[in-house]
Design a protein around this motif. Sequence first.
Motif, PDB file in Angstrom:
ATOM      1  N   GLU A  87       0.829  -1.208   0.000  1.00  0.00           N
ATOM      2  CA  GLU A  87       0.000   0.000   0.000  1.00  0.00           C
ATOM      3  C   GLU A  87       0.865   1.262   0.000  1.00  0.00           C
ATOM      4  OE1 GLU A  87      -3.628   0.454   1.623  1.00  0.00           O
ATOM      5  OE2 GLU A  87      -4.135  -1.664   1.881  1.00  0.00           O
ATOM      6  N   ALA A 142       0.921   4.107  -3.046  1.00  0.00           N
ATOM      7  CA  ALA A 142       0.568   5.503  -2.762  1.00  0.00           C
ATOM      8  C   ALA A 142       1.709   6.460  -3.060  1.00  0.00           C
ATOM      9  CB  ALA A 142       0.140   5.638  -1.300  1.00  0.00           C
ATOM     10  N   ARG A 155      -3.140   7.208   1.461  1.00  0.00           N
ATOM     11  CA  ARG A 155      -3.338   8.155   0.356  1.00  0.00           C
ATOM     12  C   ARG A 155      -3.171   9.593   0.821  1.00  0.00           C
ATOM     13  NH1 ARG A 155      -7.777   4.810  -0.611  1.00  0.00           N
ATOM     14  NH2 ARG A 155      -9.194   6.430   0.218  1.00  0.00           N
ATOM     15  N   SER A 195      -5.880   2.401   3.984  1.00  0.00           N
ATOM     16  CA  SER A 195      -5.698   2.914   2.626  1.00  0.00           C
ATOM     17  C   SER A 195      -5.962   4.414   2.558  1.00  0.00           C
ATOM     18  CB  SER A 195      -6.621   2.180   1.648  1.00  0.00           C
ATOM     19  OG  SER A 195      -6.235   0.843   1.497  1.00  0.00           O
TER      20      SER A 195
END
Length: 287
Positions: free
Chosen positions: A210, A214, A277, A273
């Motif tokens: 992740e 990002a 971000r 998540s």
Amino acid sequence: MERPPGADFNESVNTQGNETAPILVVGGTGKTGRRVVDRLRALGRPARPVSRGSEVPFVWEDESTWQAALEGARTAYVTYYPDLAFPGAKEAVGRFAAFAVERGVRRLVLLSGRGEEGAVASEEALKASGCDWTVVRADWFNQNFSEDFFLDPVRSGELALPAGDAVEPFVDADDIADVVVAALTDDRHIGETYELSGPRPLSFHDVARELSAATGRTITYTPVGADDYRAMLREAGAPEEFADLFTLITDGRNAGVVHGVREVLGREPRDFSQYVRETAATGIWDA
């Protein structure tokens, strides 16, 4: 304690009206402490953040600093550094809680760790003071990857940690702060213990994927042995006891999701998540 449908954060904090006594925030510059201060002040509640470097200093190892920090306070948020599971924490927290109650503090909200036997001993020491208590037990923070512990490894592109393939439902510090402020300002939370996690468990392999997606960079996770990690901590000048905290992940005790955020706030916790971000957009992880 399940909140009724439609109950929200603002509703809960307004039940006591405006109070003028400062709310003490021990560790007021830390991950959760500064967020609690910001929220209290946004609600018009006076907050007194204290730490080693604050105008009114607070040092756990120096009890002579406690009196000034507590002056006039009736409520306090208590965080202990480096961790409640470390040697000496139970005794320090117990002495501080008794000291605070003797000087007129009634409400103490303690940040604790989920699944930590040593932290439970500190919880009991705080309760023994006779205060109106609330305990907030949290999983590992999302913000460990962007504020302090794992920030430099993320920037360097490698997380070398003794976590194997185990999973953890990381919880967001903003969710913790919202729960803490509710506990500080609403009598309905007196005598309650809340366990907080994020909405899903992730391995460090998942975390690395992740973070890579990002940031647009390749960030890897490399499992290492506990002894190797202790050596890394020594070299960095960090307490070796931090290595012991990985047991909370590797033995699976905290692998499941818990629902304290929803119980207190009536909403689901922030997902990892979303955190990744939004944090990547700040540039904090740029190499």
